[in-house]
Design a protein around this motif. Structure first.
Motif, PDB file in Angstrom:
ATOM      1  N   GLY A 212      -6.512  -1.850  -6.172  1.00 11.33           N
ATOM      2  CA  GLY A 212      -7.385  -0.687  -6.284  1.00 11.33           C
ATOM      3  C   GLY A 212      -7.538   0.082  -4.987  1.00 11.33           C
ATOM      4  O   GLY A 212      -8.517   0.805  -4.786  1.00 11.33           O
ATOM      5  N   VAL A 213      -6.571  -0.047  -4.072  1.00 10.00           N
ATOM      6  CA  VAL A 213      -6.591   0.646  -2.786  1.00 10.00           C
ATOM      7  C   VAL A 213      -5.530   1.748  -2.817  1.00 10.00           C
ATOM      8  O   VAL A 213      -4.358   1.458  -3.064  1.00 10.00           O
ATOM      9  CB  VAL A 213      -6.293  -0.325  -1.627  1.00 10.00           C
ATOM     10  N   PRO A 214      -5.898   3.007  -2.585  1.00 12.78           N
ATOM     11  CA  PRO A 214      -4.886   4.081  -2.576  1.00 12.78           C
ATOM     12  C   PRO A 214      -3.826   3.833  -1.498  1.00 12.78           C
ATOM     13  O   PRO A 214      -4.134   3.394  -0.395  1.00 12.78           O
ATOM     14  CB  PRO A 214      -5.707   5.337  -2.266  1.00 12.78           C
ATOM     15  N   TYR A 215      -2.588   4.132  -1.844  1.00 17.54           N
ATOM     16  CA  TYR A 215      -1.487   3.958  -0.898  1.00 17.54           C
ATOM     17  C   TYR A 215      -0.364   4.919  -1.258  1.00 17.54           C
ATOM     18  O   TYR A 215      -0.357   5.518  -2.337  1.00 17.54           O
ATOM     19  CB  TYR A 215      -0.976   2.505  -0.920  1.00 17.54           C
ATOM     20  N   GLN A 216       0.595   5.031  -0.351  1.00 17.93           N
ATOM     21  CA  GLN A 216       1.816   5.798  -0.607  1.00 17.93           C
ATOM     22  C   GLN A 216       3.003   4.873  -0.395  1.00 17.93           C
ATOM     23  O   GLN A 216       3.027   4.088   0.568  1.00 17.93           O
ATOM     24  CB  GLN A 216       1.913   7.000   0.334  1.00 17.93           C
ATOM     25  N   LEU A 217       3.983   4.960  -1.276  1.00 20.19           N
ATOM     26  CA  LEU A 217       5.158   4.104  -1.182  1.00 20.19           C
ATOM     27  C   LEU A 217       6.392   4.945  -1.457  1.00 20.19           C
ATOM     28  O   LEU A 217       6.465   5.628  -2.486  1.00 20.19           O
ATOM     29  CB  LEU A 217       5.061   2.962  -2.210  1.00 20.19           C
ATOM     30  N   HIS A 218       7.319   4.945  -0.509  1.00 18.89           N
ATOM     31  CA  HIS A 218       8.571   5.649  -0.771  1.00 18.89           C
ATOM     32  C   HIS A 218       9.722   4.943  -0.066  1.00 18.89           C
ATOM     33  O   HIS A 218       9.525   4.287   0.965  1.00 18.89           O
ATOM     34  CB  HIS A 218       8.481   7.123  -0.339  1.00 18.89           C
ATOM     35  N   ARG A 219      10.879   5.093  -0.651  1.00 21.77           N
ATOM     36  CA  ARG A 219      12.046   4.400  -0.119  1.00 21.77           C
ATOM     37  C   ARG A 219      12.714   5.247   0.971  1.00 21.77           C
ATOM     38  O   ARG A 219      12.868   6.456   0.845  1.00 21.77           O
ATOM     39  CB  ARG A 219      13.040   4.108  -1.250  1.00 21.77           C
ATOM     40  N   GLN A 220      13.075   4.592   2.061  1.00 24.83           N
ATOM     41  CA  GLN A 220      13.842   5.216   3.112  1.00 24.83           C
ATOM     42  C   GLN A 220      15.011   4.285   3.471  1.00 24.83           C
ATOM     43  O   GLN A 220      15.184   3.249   2.839  1.00 24.83           O
ATOM     44  CB  GLN A 220      12.972   5.493   4.336  1.00 24.83           C
ATOM     45  N   ARG A 221      15.784   4.677   4.457  1.00 27.98           N
ATOM     46  CA  ARG A 221      17.028   3.965   4.723  1.00 27.98           C
ATOM     47  C   ARG A 221      16.799   2.477   4.986  1.00 27.98           C
ATOM     48  O   ARG A 221      17.500   1.625   4.443  1.00 27.98           O
ATOM     49  CB  ARG A 221      17.742   4.587   5.916  1.00 27.98           C
ATOM     50  N   GLU A 222      15.794   2.139   5.805  1.00 30.50           N
ATOM     51  CA  GLU A 222      15.626   0.735   6.172  1.00 30.50           C
ATOM     52  C   GLU A 222      14.809  -0.055   5.167  1.00 30.50           C
ATOM     53  O   GLU A 222      14.764  -1.291   5.241  1.00 30.50           O
ATOM     54  CB  GLU A 222      14.979   0.621   7.549  1.00 30.50           C
ATOM     55  N   GLY A 223      14.157   0.599   4.207  1.00 28.82           N
ATOM     56  CA  GLY A 223      13.401  -0.136   3.206  1.00 28.82           C
ATOM     57  C   GLY A 223      12.291   0.691   2.603  1.00 28.82           C
ATOM     58  O   GLY A 223      12.254   1.915   2.742  1.00 28.82           O
ATOM     59  N   LEU A 224      11.352   0.011   1.961  1.00 36.37           N
ATOM     60  CA  LEU A 224      10.201   0.669   1.358  1.00 36.37           C
ATOM     61  C   LEU A 224       9.119   0.871   2.410  1.00 36.37           C
ATOM     62  O   LEU A 224       8.665  -0.093   3.035  1.00 36.37           O
ATOM     63  CB  LEU A 224       9.642  -0.179   0.223  1.00 36.37           C
TER      64      LEU A 224
ATOM     65  N   GLU B 189      12.144  -4.861  -4.843  1.00 36.36           N
ATOM     66  CA  GLU B 189      12.097  -4.130  -6.097  1.00 36.36           C
ATOM     67  C   GLU B 189      10.844  -3.253  -6.116  1.00 36.36           C
ATOM     68  O   GLU B 189       9.718  -3.753  -6.111  1.00 36.36           O
ATOM     69  CB  GLU B 189      12.066  -5.099  -7.269  1.00 36.36           C
ATOM     70  N   GLU B 190      11.057  -1.943  -6.149  1.00 38.03           N
ATOM     71  CA  GLU B 190       9.950  -1.012  -5.972  1.00 38.03           C
ATOM     72  C   GLU B 190       8.898  -1.144  -7.064  1.00 38.03           C
ATOM     73  O   GLU B 190       7.692  -1.138  -6.790  1.00 38.03           O
ATOM     74  CB  GLU B 190      10.494   0.422  -5.914  1.00 38.03           C
ATOM     75  N   GLU B 191       9.299  -1.277  -8.298  1.00 36.90           N
ATOM     76  CA  GLU B 191       8.334  -1.359  -9.397  1.00 36.90           C
ATOM     77  C   GLU B 191       7.500  -2.628  -9.314  1.00 36.90           C
ATOM     78  O   GLU B 191       6.296  -2.621  -9.616  1.00 36.90           O
ATOM     79  CB  GLU B 191       9.053  -1.272 -10.738  1.00 36.90           C
ATOM     80  N   GLU B 192       8.098  -3.722  -8.904  1.00 36.92           N
ATOM     81  CA  GLU B 192       7.350  -4.965  -8.763  1.00 36.92           C
ATOM     82  C   GLU B 192       6.332  -4.864  -7.626  1.00 36.92           C
ATOM     83  O   GLU B 192       5.202  -5.356  -7.745  1.00 36.92           O
ATOM     84  CB  GLU B 192       8.316  -6.131  -8.486  1.00 36.92           C
ATOM     85  N   VAL B 193       6.729  -4.226  -6.519  1.00 35.96           N
ATOM     86  CA  VAL B 193       5.792  -4.027  -5.414  1.00 35.96           C
ATOM     87  C   VAL B 193       4.611  -3.172  -5.872  1.00 35.96           C
ATOM     88  O   VAL B 193       3.444  -3.493  -5.604  1.00 35.96           O
ATOM     89  CB  VAL B 193       6.508  -3.368  -4.214  1.00 35.96           C
ATOM     90  N   LYS B 194       4.894  -2.093  -6.587  1.00 32.63           N
ATOM     91  CA  LYS B 194       3.819  -1.234  -7.075  1.00 32.63           C
ATOM     92  C   LYS B 194       2.868  -1.990  -7.996  1.00 32.63           C
ATOM     93  O   LYS B 194       1.643  -1.825  -7.923  1.00 32.63           O
ATOM     94  CB  LYS B 194       4.400  -0.029  -7.818  1.00 32.63           C
ATOM     95  N   ARG B 195       3.427  -2.812  -8.859  1.00 28.84           N
ATOM     96  CA  ARG B 195       2.585  -3.570  -9.801  1.00 28.84           C
ATOM     97  C   ARG B 195       1.577  -4.441  -9.060  1.00 28.84           C
ATOM     98  O   ARG B 195       0.398  -4.489  -9.408  1.00 28.84           O
ATOM     99  CB  ARG B 195       3.469  -4.432 -10.703  1.00 28.84           C
ATOM    100  N   ARG B 196       2.043  -5.116  -8.026  1.00 27.08           N
ATOM    101  CA  ARG B 196       1.154  -6.003  -7.278  1.00 27.08           C
ATOM    102  C   ARG B 196       0.144  -5.212  -6.445  1.00 27.08           C
ATOM    103  O   ARG B 196      -1.029  -5.591  -6.353  1.00 27.08           O
ATOM    104  CB  ARG B 196       1.965  -6.925  -6.375  1.00 27.08           C
ATOM    105  N   LEU B 197       0.577  -4.107  -5.849  1.00 30.60           N
ATOM    106  CA  LEU B 197      -0.333  -3.322  -5.021  1.00 30.60           C
ATOM    107  C   LEU B 197      -1.387  -2.618  -5.854  1.00 30.60           C
ATOM    108  O   LEU B 197      -2.542  -2.487  -5.433  1.00 30.60           O
ATOM    109  CB  LEU B 197       0.452  -2.295  -4.202  1.00 30.60           C
ATOM    110  N   ASP B 198      -1.015  -2.157  -7.028  1.00 32.99           N
ATOM    111  CA  ASP B 198      -1.961  -1.435  -7.878  1.00 32.99           C
ATOM    112  C   ASP B 198      -3.153  -2.300  -8.274  1.00 32.99           C
ATOM    113  O   ASP B 198      -4.243  -1.789  -8.554  1.00 32.99           O
ATOM    114  CB  ASP B 198      -1.260  -0.922  -9.141  1.00 32.99           C
ATOM    115  N   GLN B 199      -2.972  -3.611  -8.296  1.00 32.78           N
ATOM    116  CA  GLN B 199      -4.055  -4.513  -8.676  1.00 32.78           C
ATOM    117  C   GLN B 199      -5.192  -4.514  -7.656  1.00 32.78           C
ATOM    118  O   GLN B 199      -6.308  -4.911  -7.962  1.00 32.78           O
ATOM    119  CB  GLN B 199      -3.512  -5.935  -8.847  1.00 32.78           C
TER     120      GLN B 199
END
Length: 455
Positions: free
Chosen positions: A240-252, A228-238
């Motif tokens: 404080g490390v910049p990152y990029q996340l996007h969905r592709q065929r095999e996954g996030l 679940e993309e939003e749940e992953v973002k919620r945990r990663l945002d905590q």
């Protein structure tokens, strides 16, 4: 005008040709590849070697290749004198170049940009021009000068043992592959090659495959498509490390950026791979082995604290996780680079790394290379310091480095230039360059050195 002034004037007149010859080499992508007949380190290093030998022959020097491994240029008398060890291979281009493409040399604002301009093609050509400047005086050299151009310095240095297995080292040896004034101490090294089994879990793949001796500027992972993309973002945002996340065929796909640096000084970079592991450790479905690796390679710990390694003396042990591949086919494959100061042993450094990673089910292989030290007060070292002071008009002193040069392990050998100790040239990173003023200074210093030691 005295003889040294004549040397300096000759170097100035040859500068444009010197730059052109360096550019010829920088255009060659001399990164190690699969061996070919007569080309033990692949097409690129061999092409660079042949081009360098052509440059030497065009200047009238006898030059030969030793089995495609090492180029040899000799001048002077029969008495053994000095070996000058430079290399023509380079690390991969990497990303983030802004001034020019890596293998498209560009002269801009008094600097020559391109992969290898500083490390080590610029100096490799310049020592030839230094020898040519001394020869221009027409005074025979009593001692022999031997320039050796290697082609595997960045990937294990198998080239020089091939040469020295046939020929005796000179009584004096220098390598223009570090910084001035004179380096008499180099840290030891343990390059730990790690392998392990893949574990099922949310992290399907990790890709970080830069140079083994370079802090990675980018690393990525692929999480399962069911995440679940939003749940992953919620945990990663905590974190404080910049990152990029996007969905592709095999996954996030999760990508983290950092800052490249030579892993001899990992604190000068920003390791994207360990930041990636720290982010993955926040996700509940991340495999245990990856979470354990995040624990022993925490972001910002460059000195082995998590492995229980304590400092000895003023110089510090360093460790950098530089490569990691993780997927069901290959399992876990990685490299961490350890640099060991004088006074520290294999038992104090490599053994704790092997033990802790082994407890995680990670196999560790790699050779231990002891620190390299040379007496500071020999006549040879004093002469090198005098040439530095004479040409740079700055005081000279011996120093130590964390990196390993061709001098490492050769009795009495030292690293000598070419970099200015106060200038960073982006070695192993994007926009690598060498300043033209530094090329001129280094060429003069080497010409004065040859004049002093071999006439």
């Amino acid at each position: 005008m005295n003889q040294k002034e004549n040397i300096d004037e000759y170097i100035d007149r040859q500068l444009n040709r010197q730059i052109e010859d360096i550019c010829r080499l920088v255009r060659i992508e001399s990164v190690r590849q699969e061996p070919l007949p007569g080309k033990p380190f692949g097409e690129g290093p061999w092409a660079a070697l042949e081009t360098a030998l052509d440059i030497a022959r065009a200047k009238g020097f006898p030059a030969r290749s030793i089995d495609g491994c090492v180029g040899v240029v000799e001048a002077g008398g029969l008495e053994e004198g000095i070996d000058i060890l430079a290399h023509l291979d380079v690390v991969p281009a990497g990303t983030g170049w802004t001034v020019t493409a890596p293998f498209c040399p560009l002269l801009h604002d008094g600097k020559l940009y391109g992969r290898g301009a500083a490390d080590n093609k610029g100096p490799a050509v310049s020592v030839l021009y230094a020898l040519d400047a001394v020869r221009s005086l027409g005074i025979p050299l009593r001692r022999r000068v031997r320039i050796l151009w290697g082609t595997a310095e960045e990937t294990g240095c198998e080239d020089l043992p091939h040469f020295y297995g046939r020929y005796r080292p000179a009584p004096m040896t220098v390598s223009p592959d570090a910084a001035f004034p004179v380096i008499t101490r180099e840290k030891g090294r343990f390059e730990a090659h790690m392998t392990g089994e893949y574990q099922e879990g949310d992290v399907l793949r990790i890709d970080c495959d830069g140079p083994a001796n370079g802090v990675p500027a980018s690393a990525s992972a692929v999480l399962g498509p069911w995440k679940e993309e939003e749940e992953v973002k919620r945990r990663l945002d905590q974190a404080g490390v910049p990152y990029q996340l996007h969905r592709q065929r095999e996954g996030l796909k999760l990508t983290v950026k950092g800052k490249a640096a030579h892993s001899a000084s990992p604190q000068k970079g920003d390791n994207a791979l360990v930041k990636l592991l720290a982010l993955l450790a926040r996700l509940p479905g991340t495999q245990t082995r990856l979470k354990e690796m995040a624990g022993v390679f925490p972001h910002g710990d460059h000195f082995g604290t998590s492995f229980g390694i304590s400092p000895v003396g003023e110089e510090r042990f360093t460790i950098s996780l530089n490569r990691l591949s993780w997927n069901p086919k290959a399992g876990l494959v990685g490299v961490c680079d350890c640099r060991v100061p004088a006074g520290m042993t294999e038992d104090m450094t490599a053994a704790p790394v092997r033990k802790m990673l082994g407890a995680m089910g990670i196999r560790v292989e790699g050779d231990w290379v002891a620190p390299h030290t040379v007496p500071d007060d020999s006549e040879f070292v004093r002469t090198l310091l005098r040439c530095w002071e004479e040409c740079s008009k700055r005081p000279g002193a011996v120093k130590s480095i964390a990196g390993n040069t061709y001098a490492h392990g050769i009795p009495g050998a030292v690293a000598y230039g070419f970099a200015d100790p106060e200038i960073r040239t982006g070695t192993h990173g994007p926009d690598e360059y060498v300043s033209i003023s530094q090329l001129v200074l280094g060429t003069r210093i080497y010409a004065h050195m040859i004049w002093e030691l071999c006439r």
